[in-house]
Each structure stands twice: as structure tokens, then as C-alpha cells.
Enzyme design. Structure first.
Site, short mmCIF file in Angstrom:
data_model
loop_
_atom_site.label_atom_id
_atom_site.label_comp_id
_atom_site.label_asym_id
_atom_site.label_seq_id
_atom_site.Cartn_x
_atom_site.Cartn_y
_atom_site.Cartn_z
N CYS A 191 91.12 -6.09 -22.00
CA CYS A 191 90.53 -7.48 -21.52
C CYS A 191 89.39 -7.81 -22.57
O CYS A 191 88.85 -9.03 -22.45
CB CYS A 191 90.20 -7.62 -20.14
SG CYS A 191 88.88 -6.51 -19.74
N GLN B 222 94.65 -8.46 -10.50
CA GLN B 222 94.50 -9.44 -11.81
C GLN B 222 94.25 -10.84 -11.18
O GLN B 222 95.00 -10.98 -10.10
CB GLN B 222 95.76 -9.42 -12.56
CG GLN B 222 95.92 -7.92 -13.53
CD GLN B 222 95.08 -7.85 -14.50
OE1 GLN B 222 94.40 -8.94 -14.93
NE2 GLN B 222 94.84 -6.93 -15.02
N ASP C 74 94.58 1.08 -18.46
CA ASP C 74 94.10 -0.24 -18.34
C ASP C 74 92.38 -0.27 -18.02
O ASP C 74 92.07 -0.40 -16.84
CB ASP C 74 94.75 -0.91 -17.30
CG ASP C 74 94.41 -2.62 -16.98
OD1 ASP C 74 93.32 -3.01 -17.92
OD2 ASP C 74 94.78 -3.08 -15.95
N TYR D 92 93.19 4.60 -15.09
CA TYR D 92 92.40 3.62 -14.72
C TYR D 92 93.62 2.60 -13.82
O TYR D 92 93.66 1.56 -13.91
CB TYR D 92 91.70 2.64 -15.84
CG TYR D 92 90.99 3.23 -16.75
CD1 TYR D 92 89.63 3.62 -16.56
CD2 TYR D 92 91.64 3.91 -17.89
CE1 TYR D 92 89.12 4.54 -17.39
CE2 TYR D 92 90.89 4.38 -18.95
CZ TYR D 92 89.56 4.87 -18.64
OH TYR D 92 88.75 5.25 -19.51
#
Length: 409
Positions: free
Chosen positions: A363, A241, A336, A270
């Protein structure tokens, strides 16, 4: 929306328009009606809803007409002077929202989530985009580019023109753009710079064009990131991140939503180098287990090192959509996925697995809204959602959603 042929707007043409609302992707909506009565939607950069502005058309196609603000006639009360001298229409394309107050940025992002869920999922909802830190000096991973003379910079918006810079205000100071701007670097290369929670700094470079891989330039070959009581290794080609507080915040919210019990089987899809595996290990206990699935060989190589002493952690390298067809059950699923989301095939397999909870880290709100539809069709409803401003000054948003079975069979 009318085509460019019907309305005859040309690149370079200037118009005065009223800005209506934000669009997904960092643009704002304006409308133009030609003398013949034909109407067009224009996607405008550097605007704020409610403003009257003069715009210049920058590109036209049958699908999109784009423009930049060149003069603000009636400014929004939320318009501010951009803190970065490179944040303007001819400057760096990295930040979309530096001209907007931080609080209004978050409100606009909330409106984007609302609009995406209403349009794609047909679900009325509002969610606060939560502030996590100051809007500057948050980014710990940066990909820059050098120009023909070896000066460091970033691409301008929708262009391969490099804008040389002597600072990047959204990066943590330790990234070192200011110092690198004083050096003559290799010309025409991409430069990736990363700074870890443990004070390590890595610099790697790759050819500016093509698919050439990054090679380490300076610093350690592997960075280390602290999550809870664990130290994870993250190699240069592995994802981590970008916001300095993102791992801590996302791990905490995922753990809260997942409600993992001692003895649970957790599926970490993921899973990268193991951020959510690390934050879930104590909860599953010695009687539980975690199966991490990730497509990147570099990331799973890191993950295998990170959990080498954990017999209850299984790590599989491969396409999630293929690997998941061989998994029979799980109590909790954490996923994710990349920006394009998980997709229908993966979601249908999740329904077959029948977990009591699916925690989805997203995201892109459009991809999350689309996958929410697929999950609903497969028998899972969204129970909770939180959104975080992990990309201040840009249009990007991070969300975490919890899905549970709609009904007990």
C-alpha cells in the site's frame, strides 16, 4: 533544500509559484527563490502540475516547507469542482485529490510509482494505475471523530481540529454518516463504522486521545465478508480492505501472479483473517498446505474460526520477522505487510526459504521500492507489477508485484 532560516519564509506568507510535479504523500512541488538567490522546495496541497497558483505557507521546518493553494491563477484542464463541499483547504483532510479529474488522479499516482522506483530502487519503470470502480461511494470502513458537542466529523489536514460533516461521499451510503450527523453522539470520541459484503453494519467507539480500545456500540460483534465460495468472519479489531471491491480484485491478482500448484506449500505472511489463504485453498488442494502468520491476536482468532475445518491450514500468531526464522521452506510466499513494508530482515529470510515465487501486496510504493532493492540483493527480481486505484480521491495506491529467483543456483 534550503532551511527556513536561510530563506525566511513565514507561516501565513503568500507567494505566486508554478507547480512542477506530484510528490509522494499527496503534495505537489513548487520552488521559490529569495531575493538573495537562495532556493527552497515547497510542498503544496490542492494543486495540479502545470498550474500557476497563489499559495499560503502553512508550516516551516528545517526539513519541510508546506503550503496550501489559496487562488488558482492558471488552472490545469484537469481541475474540477470538488464533489464534496468539505474538500477544501480549511475542510476535511481525508481526500487529497477531489479537485482533480479521476483519470488525471490515476496518471499522477502512476508518476509517483515511477519516481519512487527510479529514486529508491534505481529501476526505470512505468505502470498504469488501474481504475476499479467509480471514484465515490467505495469505502466500507470509516473512522470518524466527534467534536466537543458530539457532532460527527473528520480531522482537517495535519490537525486535530474536527470538521463536522453531514455526509462522506467516498463512503458507501450504508455507512450512514448522513443519519449520524443528525444525532448528538458521545463527545470527543473516535467512531469506527464498518459495512460488510453481507449487509451487516457495525459501529464502535473509543476515546479520541490515547490508546483506548474501541468498544462495540451497535450492530453485530463480528462481520462477515464473502471471498469466492467462502464466508470469512472479521471482528472489529481485525483488518479488512476498505474498498468494497478490493478483496475480490486483490485475491484474483495474487492468485494469477502466484500460479499455485496442487500440493504446494504456501506461506501467507501478514495474513490477517485469511483473505489470501481463502483464495488459495482450492489451488493447493488436499495435498498442499497454507501457513498463515499474523501479529494480531484478534485477526488470528478470526482466522482460526474461518479455517476451523481445514487440517491443511496452519495459523501462527506472532511477529513475522521472528516467526519466519523458524520456517524452512515454501513453494510460494504471499505477503501483505503494513505500510512500512516488510523490511530487510524479513526479505533476507524469504531468500533463505527459497520460494519459486513471492507475491508482494503493497500500500506504499516507497516501501515496495525499498524492499525491491532488498529482494534484488537477496537474489529475487521483480517480474510483474500491477497497481490499482483502490483509494480514489486520495493519494494512496495499492500495488501487487511478483518476484522470482534471479538465477537458478
Amino acid at each position: 533544500m534550503e532551511s527556513k532560516a536561510q530563506i525566511s519564509l513565514q507561516v501565513g506568507q503568500r507567494l505566486t509559484v508554478d507547480i512542477e510535479k506530484i510528490a509522494h504523500g499527496g503534495h505537489f512541488i513548487a520552488r521559490h527563490e529569495s531575493e538573495s538567490g537562495k532556493k527552497a522546495v515547497i510542498f503544496v496541497r490542492h494543486a495540479i502540475p502545470g498550474e500557476k497558483v497563489e499559495i499560503e505557507i502553512t508550516s516551516t521546518s528545517s526539513n519541510f516547507i508546506r503550503a496550501d493553494v489559496v487562488q488558482v491563477i492558471t488552472p490545469s484542464p484537469d481541475r474540477v469542482v470538488a464533489p464534496c463541499k468539505f474538500a477544501h483547504r480549511d475542510g476535511c483532510g481525508g481526500c487529497d485529490f477531489q479537485h482533480i479529474s479521476a483519470s488525471r488522479q490515476r496518471t499522477l499516482k502512476s508518476e509517483v510509482i515511477t519516481e519512487q522506483f527510479a529514486r529508491i530502487a534505481k529501476i526505470p519503470m512505468t505502470v498504469e494505475v488501474e481504475e476499479v470502480d467509480q471514484p465515490l461511494h467505495w469505502r466500507t470502513r470509516v473512522t470518524a471523530t466527534t467534536d466537543h458537542n458530539g457532532a460527527i466529523g473528520f480531522y482537517s489536514s495535519r490537525s486535530h481540529r474536527v470538521i463536522s460533516v453531514d455526509e462522506c461521499l467516498i463512503a458507501v451510503p450504508e455507512i450512514g454518516i448522513k443519519e449520524m450527523s443528525k444525532q448528538k453522539l458521545s463527545p470527543d470520541v473516535r467512531i469506527e463504522i464498518a459495512y460488510s459484503s453481507e449487509g451487516e453494519r457495525m459501529v464502535a467507539e473509543a476515546p479520541k486521545s490515547g490508546d483506548g480500545k474501541f468498544r462495540q456500540n451497535s450492530g453485530p460483534a463480528v462481520l462477515h465478508e464473502k471471498i469466492g465460495d467462502r464466508l470469512l468472519q472479521v471482528s472489529q479489531r481485525s483488518f479488512w480492505q476498505g474498498h468494497k471491491r478490493a478483496p475480490e480484485i486483490l485475491a484474483a491478482v495474487v492468485s494469477d501472479f502466484a500460479e499455485i500448484k496442487n500440493g504446494d506449500l504456501v506461506l501467507d505472511l501478514y495474513g490477517g483473517v485469511g483473505l489470501f489463504t481463502a483464495s488459495s485453498l482450492n489451488a493447493v488442494g488436499s495435498q498442499g498446505s497454507i501457513h498463515l502468520v499474523e501479529g494480531s491476536k484478534d485477526a488470528t482468532s478470526d482466522a482460526k474460526n474461518n479455517f476451523a475445518g481445514q487440517s491443511n491450514v496452519q495459523i501462527t500468531t506472532g511477529d513475522v520477522a521472528k516467526i519466519i526464522t523458524r520456517i524452512q521452506s515454501a513453494d510460494v510466499v504471499i505477503l501483505d505487510p503494513p505500510r512500512e513494508g516488510a523490511g530487510k530482515d524479513v526479505v533476507q529470510q524469504l531468500a533463505r526459504i527459497g520460494a519459486r515465487g513471492i507475491v508482494y501486496v503493497a500500500c506504499d510504493p516507497a516501501a515496495l521500492a525499498r524492499d525491491t532493492v532488498y529482494l534484488a540483493e537477496s537474489g529475487y527480481s521483480m517480474r510483474k507489477i500491477r497497481a490499482f486505484d483502490l483509494f480514489p480521491m486520495t493519494h494512496h495506491i495499492e500495488s501487487v508485484a511478483l518476484f522470482t529467483p534471479s538465477k537458478v543456483s
